[in-house]
Design a protein around this motif. Structure first.
Motif, PDB file in Angstrom:
ATOM      1  N   VAL A  82       0.845  -1.196   0.000  1.00  0.00           N
ATOM      2  CA  VAL A  82       0.000   0.000   0.000  1.00  0.00           C
ATOM      3  C   VAL A  82       0.882   1.248   0.000  1.00  0.00           C
ATOM      4  O   VAL A  82       0.633   2.201  -0.741  1.00  0.00           O
ATOM      5  CB  VAL A  82      -0.970   0.001   1.209  1.00  0.00           C
ATOM      6  CG1 VAL A  82      -1.735   1.320   1.287  1.00  0.00           C
ATOM      7  CG2 VAL A  82      -1.948  -1.164   1.111  1.00  0.00           C
ATOM      8  N   TYR A 148     -13.289  -4.076  -1.770  1.00  0.00           N
ATOM      9  CA  TYR A 148     -12.278  -3.409  -0.946  1.00  0.00           C
ATOM     10  C   TYR A 148     -11.102  -2.934  -1.795  1.00  0.00           C
ATOM     11  O   TYR A 148     -10.523  -1.882  -1.531  1.00  0.00           O
ATOM     12  CB  TYR A 148     -11.799  -4.337   0.172  1.00  0.00           C
ATOM     13  CG  TYR A 148     -12.762  -4.412   1.325  1.00  0.00           C
ATOM     14  CD1 TYR A 148     -12.778  -3.433   2.312  1.00  0.00           C
ATOM     15  CD2 TYR A 148     -13.677  -5.454   1.423  1.00  0.00           C
ATOM     16  CE1 TYR A 148     -13.667  -3.488   3.369  1.00  0.00           C
ATOM     17  CE2 TYR A 148     -14.574  -5.521   2.477  1.00  0.00           C
ATOM     18  CZ  TYR A 148     -14.571  -4.537   3.443  1.00  0.00           C
ATOM     19  OH  TYR A 148     -15.452  -4.584   4.486  1.00  0.00           O
ATOM     20  N   LEU A 152      -9.774   0.902  -1.896  1.00  0.00           N
ATOM     21  CA  LEU A 152      -8.399   1.223  -1.541  1.00  0.00           C
ATOM     22  C   LEU A 152      -7.704   1.991  -2.667  1.00  0.00           C
ATOM     23  O   LEU A 152      -7.119   3.054  -2.450  1.00  0.00           O
ATOM     24  CB  LEU A 152      -7.646  -0.065  -1.209  1.00  0.00           C
ATOM     25  CG  LEU A 152      -6.229   0.044  -0.701  1.00  0.00           C
ATOM     26  CD1 LEU A 152      -6.177   0.861   0.584  1.00  0.00           C
ATOM     27  CD2 LEU A 152      -5.665  -1.354  -0.450  1.00  0.00           C
ATOM     28  N   ALA A 182      -5.823   3.524   5.439  1.00  0.00           N
ATOM     29  CA  ALA A 182      -6.079   2.232   4.807  1.00  0.00           C
ATOM     30  C   ALA A 182      -5.684   1.072   5.714  1.00  0.00           C
ATOM     31  O   ALA A 182      -6.459   0.140   5.921  1.00  0.00           O
ATOM     32  CB  ALA A 182      -5.324   2.138   3.476  1.00  0.00           C
TER      33      ALA A 182
END
Length: 199
Positions: A82, A148, A152, A182
Motif C-alpha cells: 500500500v 475493498y 483502496l 487504509a
C-alpha cells in the motif's frame, strides 16, 4: 528537424495544451502555432487532433501503468505494498503533472480502455488478489475483496487528484496518511460489517 524530431515536438506541445485546456479547448491551429508549423504538418503526422491526443494518452497510460505495476511487482507485506502504491502514484503526479491532468480529465475520444478509470481498475484487480489472501489468512470472507480493492485504489487515486493542486503536505506525508487510514482501518475490520441501525 527530422520527421521523428518534429513528431516528438508536436507531441510535447500538444501534451501541454491538452493539460492546460483539455481536448475540447485545444485546436489543431493552436498546436501548429505553438510548434511554429503549418496545420498540414500536424495532419501529416497524426491525421488530426484525435490522433495526437491518442498518442499522448497512450504514453501517459504506459508511464503510470509501469509505475503502479512496478510498486506491486516486488511483493512483500501488504502494508508495504500500500505504501509503495501510494508513493508510486504521487511520484508519477509529481514528475508527470501535465500527463496526470490529461488522464483524469474527461474527453470525447476517451475509450473504455486506456483511460485513467480503466487503468485504476486494472490496478485494483491486482490488489484484489493480495486482499483475498489477506482476508483468508485473517479468517475473513474473501468474496468482498474486489470491492475493498476498488475502495483502496480509489482512495489513493482521488487523494492524488487533490494533491495535484494542493501540493501540501509533502508527498511522503500524504502517503503516510493514506496508509494510516487504509492500514489501520483494514486492521480492525469486522467479519460481517453492518450499518448502525437508526434509533
Amino acid at each position: 528537424m527530422t520527421a521523428s524530431e518534429r513528431r516528438e515536438q508536436l507531441v510535447a506541445v500538444s501534451r501541454g495544451l491538452f493539460a492546460e485546456k483539455g481536448f475540447d479547448g485545444t485546436s489543431v491551429e493552436e498546436i501548429a502555432a505553438r510548434a511554429e508549423v503549418s496545420k498540414p504538418v500536424v495532419y501529416e503526422h497524426f491525421g488530426g487532433k484525435e490522433g495526437i491526443y491518442a498518442v499522448v494518452v497512450d504514453r501517459e497510460v504506459q508511464a503510470l501503468t509501469g509505475a503502479l505495476k512496478g510498486s506491486l511487482a516486488e511483493g512483500g507485506h501488504p502494508k508495504v505494498l500500500v505504501e509503495r502504491t501510494a508513493l508510486a502514484l504521487l511520484d508519477y503526479i509529481e514528475t508527470h503533472e501535465d500527463g496526470f491532468r490529461i488522464l483524469v480529465r474527461d474527453s470525447p475520444v476517451a475509450q473504455a480502455t486506456g483511460t485513467f478509470s480503466s487503468l485504476i481498475g486494472d490496478v485494483a484487480t491486482q490488489v484484489q488478489h493480495l486482499l483475498e489472501d489477506q482476508f483468508t489468512r485473517n479468517g475473513l470472507d474473501p468474496r468482498p475483496a474486489p470491492l475493498y480493492a476498488q475502495m483502496l485504489v480509489g482512495m489513493i487515486a482521488l487523494t492524488g487528484q487533490y494533491w495535484l493542486d494542493a501540493r501540501s503536505p509533502k508527498k511522503t506525508e500524504v502517503a503516510a496518511h493514506l496508509v494510516n487510514l487504509a492500514w489501520n482501518g483494514l486492521k480492525g475490520m469486522e467479519k460481517k460489517p453492518e450499518l448502525t441501525k437508526p434509533r
